[in-house]
Write a protein that holds these residues in place. Structure first.
Motif, PDB file in Angstrom:
ATOM      1  N   ASN A  41       0.849  -1.201   0.000  1.00  0.00           N
ATOM      2  CA  ASN A  41       0.000   0.000   0.000  1.00  0.00           C
ATOM      3  C   ASN A  41       0.882   1.248   0.000  1.00  0.00           C
ATOM      4  OD1 ASN A  41      -2.687  -1.331   0.512  1.00  0.00           O
ATOM      5  ND2 ASN A  41      -1.609  -1.996   2.359  1.00  0.00           N
ATOM      6  N   PRO A  79       0.288  -5.186   3.083  1.00  0.00           N
ATOM      7  CA  PRO A  79      -0.986  -5.647   3.672  1.00  0.00           C
ATOM      8  C   PRO A  79      -0.802  -6.581   4.855  1.00  0.00           C
ATOM      9  CG  PRO A  79      -1.111  -5.697   1.276  1.00  0.00           C
ATOM     10  CD  PRO A  79       0.314  -5.380   1.621  1.00  0.00           C
ATOM     11  N   ASP A 103     -14.691  -2.065   2.850  1.00  0.00           N
ATOM     12  CA  ASP A 103     -15.334  -1.927   1.542  1.00  0.00           C
ATOM     13  C   ASP A 103     -15.635  -3.292   0.925  1.00  0.00           C
ATOM     14  OD1 ASP A 103     -16.401  -0.423  -0.520  1.00  0.00           O
ATOM     15  OD2 ASP A 103     -14.501  -0.282  -1.606  1.00  0.00           O
ATOM     16  N   THR A 138     -14.505  -7.737   1.520  1.00  0.00           N
ATOM     17  CA  THR A 138     -13.736  -8.770   2.225  1.00  0.00           C
ATOM     18  C   THR A 138     -13.529  -9.956   1.303  1.00  0.00           C
ATOM     19  OG1 THR A 138     -15.671  -9.906   3.137  1.00  0.00           O
ATOM     20  CG2 THR A 138     -14.753  -8.096   4.431  1.00  0.00           C
ATOM     21  N   GLU A 139     -12.367 -10.593   1.415  1.00  0.00           N
ATOM     22  CA  GLU A 139     -12.068 -11.812   0.648  1.00  0.00           C
ATOM     23  C   GLU A 139     -11.540 -12.863   1.624  1.00  0.00           C
ATOM     24  OE1 GLU A 139     -10.887  -9.929  -3.723  1.00  0.00           O
ATOM     25  OE2 GLU A 139      -9.324 -10.776  -2.443  1.00  0.00           O
ATOM     26  N   TYR A 146      -8.546 -10.972   3.388  1.00  0.00           N
ATOM     27  CA  TYR A 146      -8.146  -9.691   2.814  1.00  0.00           C
ATOM     28  C   TYR A 146      -9.265  -8.687   3.080  1.00  0.00           C
ATOM     29  CZ  TYR A 146      -4.613 -12.206   0.008  1.00  0.00           C
ATOM     30  OH  TYR A 146      -3.563 -12.986  -0.388  1.00  0.00           O
ATOM     31  N   TYR A 151     -10.433  -4.920   2.206  1.00  0.00           N
ATOM     32  CA  TYR A 151     -10.254  -3.726   1.379  1.00  0.00           C
ATOM     33  C   TYR A 151     -10.874  -2.570   2.148  1.00  0.00           C
ATOM     34  CZ  TYR A 151      -8.890  -6.852  -2.402  1.00  0.00           C
ATOM     35  OH  TYR A 151      -8.240  -7.783  -3.172  1.00  0.00           O
ATOM     36  N   SER A 191      -7.859   4.307  -0.212  1.00  0.00           N
ATOM     37  CA  SER A 191      -8.077   2.861  -0.153  1.00  0.00           C
ATOM     38  C   SER A 191      -6.774   2.133   0.136  1.00  0.00           C
ATOM     39  CB  SER A 191      -8.661   2.360  -1.479  1.00  0.00           C
ATOM     40  OG  SER A 191      -9.891   3.001  -1.748  1.00  0.00           O
ATOM     41  N   ILE A 200      -5.263  -2.168   1.531  1.00  0.00           N
ATOM     42  CA  ILE A 200      -5.596  -3.571   1.770  1.00  0.00           C
ATOM     43  C   ILE A 200      -4.875  -4.051   3.021  1.00  0.00           C
ATOM     44  CG2 ILE A 200      -5.560  -5.917   0.803  1.00  0.00           C
ATOM     45  CD1 ILE A 200      -5.354  -4.691  -1.955  1.00  0.00           C
TER      46      ILE A 200
END
Length: 388
Positions: free
Chosen positions: A262, A308, A331, A333-334, A341, A343, A350, A352
């Motif tokens: 980032n 991250p 914003d 999610t993974e 992860y 976001y 923004s 991560i």
């Protein structure tokens, strides 16, 4: 075995400079990975070493020998391409043996003549054939494809075809192996398996390997050293861990690591002998041990970077880190299984985070995340070089 040296090597295609003044020394028995985005010049650099592209300027040495004008067949190299390039009408055995047969064995008519008229040469021919058979079967054993020697390429899976292509290179017993994105045609699971096999093969053969890829995960897991290229220029050459921990510029920092680092535009602020980075979205205190290197940049714009994996859910903060709390909104999610992860958005910016899978963060939530400020990076705004 041999070292490889790029000595001020440049390659031009008309007005386009594909490789620009490349200086690189690759030690004997080293596994070096050339990595970078598409069009950065990594494959061109490999093809010049192989003799498949002419060099515009500079020299390439294999060992102590300059090979600029040496034909590819005489450079003592073997190359594995992205496409397997196997002969479909030949068996696996014949595909692996074909190059050696061209070098060591004459055609069938000469064999008959020698059998009748030149017994010593015919005996040498038989010894050469025995040597070819030994090399093919030994390479097949190394790669675990002995049971496939009688099959045709159409009867093989993609991973098996790739092993045959590697075996064809092994039988030549070259001083240098060249790999040009050899795993690109394989599925994700097979790529992981095959890259491990290539790494083990390097340890077993003890030969110089030069490997080209655009996949930084392959580069990090396989190479003893990595050369990162951008626009034909070598950005940094170092061990995988040093590239990850101490990137030399913004490009290397962003290219190495997944997800990528980032970045925030920030201003360095001095307060009570301490140095703070103010991104507009949040303000964090930088480590005291790094403060002396940053004092010349007080009041100036810099690029603030953090990976991250160095941003944690505040509820599951690791012990022993220098932390700074930041409030952000989730914003996206993974769920990755072993990690999640997030976001995040803070102050319109923004970024991560890779957090503990136990996180209770959900889309739309306001959450507290902790930055490990001991793992932060600063880069000069104008040159994009690391500040240390």
């Amino acid at each position: 075995m041999a070292s490889v040296t790029y000595d001020h090597v440049t390659k031009r295609f008309g007005d386009v400079v594909a490789v620009n003044n490349m200086n690189l020394q690759i030690a004997d028995k080293e596994f070096l990975v050339l990595v970078g985005p598409s069009g950065c010049g990594k494959s061109t650099a490999l093809r010049m070493l192989a003799g498949l592209e002419e060099i515009s300027d500079g020299r390439i040495l294999i060992g102590d020998r300059v090979v600029n004008d040496v034909p590819p067949k005489d450079r003592d190299i073997a190359m594995v391409f992205q496409s397997y390039a196997l002969y479909p009408h030949m068996s696996v055995y014949d595909n692996m043996a074909f190059g050696l047969k061209l070098r060591l064995s004459p055609n069938i008519f000469q064999q008959l003549i020698w059998a009748i008229a030149d017994r010593p040469r015919y005996e040498k021919f038989k010894r050469d054939r025995a040597e070819i058979d030994r090399r093919v079967r030994e390479a097949a054993q190394i790669l675990g494809i002995e049971h496939l020697l009688d099959r045709k390429p159409r009867q093989l899976s993609g991973g098996q075809r790739q092993r045959v292509a590697v075996g064809r290179a092994i039988v030549r017993e070259p001083a240098v192996f060249l790999f040009d994105e050899p795993l690109s045609n394989l599925d994700a699971k097979l790529r992981v398996q095959t890259r491990a096999e290539i790494s083990k093969l390097h340890l077993r053969l003890g030969t110089t390997f030069i490997y080209v890829t655009h996949d930084q995960t392959e580069a990090m897991t396989m190479g003893t050293r990595i050369a990162v290229l951008k626009d034909g220029v070598v950005q940094q050459v170092d061990t995988p861990q040093n590239l990850y921990d101490r990137p030399g510029n913004v490009f290397v920092a962003g290219f190495i690591g997944s997800p990528s680092m980032n970045f925030f535009d920030a201003t360095l602020v001095g307060q009570d002998g301490q140095v703070w980075a103010d991104t507009g979205a949040f303000r964090v205190r930088l480590p005291d041990e790094k403060a002396p290197a940053y004092r010349d940049y007080l009041g100036k714009q810099v690029i603030f970077g953090i990976r991250p994996e160095d941003i944690h859910d505040a509820e599951y903060q690791p012990s022993g880190i220098q932390s700074a709390l930041v409030e952000a909104q989730v914003d996206v999610t993974e769920l990755m299984g072993s990690e999640v992860y997030l976001y995040l958005v803070a102050g319109g910016k923004s970024f991560i985070a890779r957090v503990d899978p136990r996180t209770r963060a959900r889309v739309g939530n306001r959450v507290g995340v902790v930055l490990d400020i001991g793992k932060t990076h600063l880069f000069d705004k104008d040159t994009e070089k690391a500040i240390r």
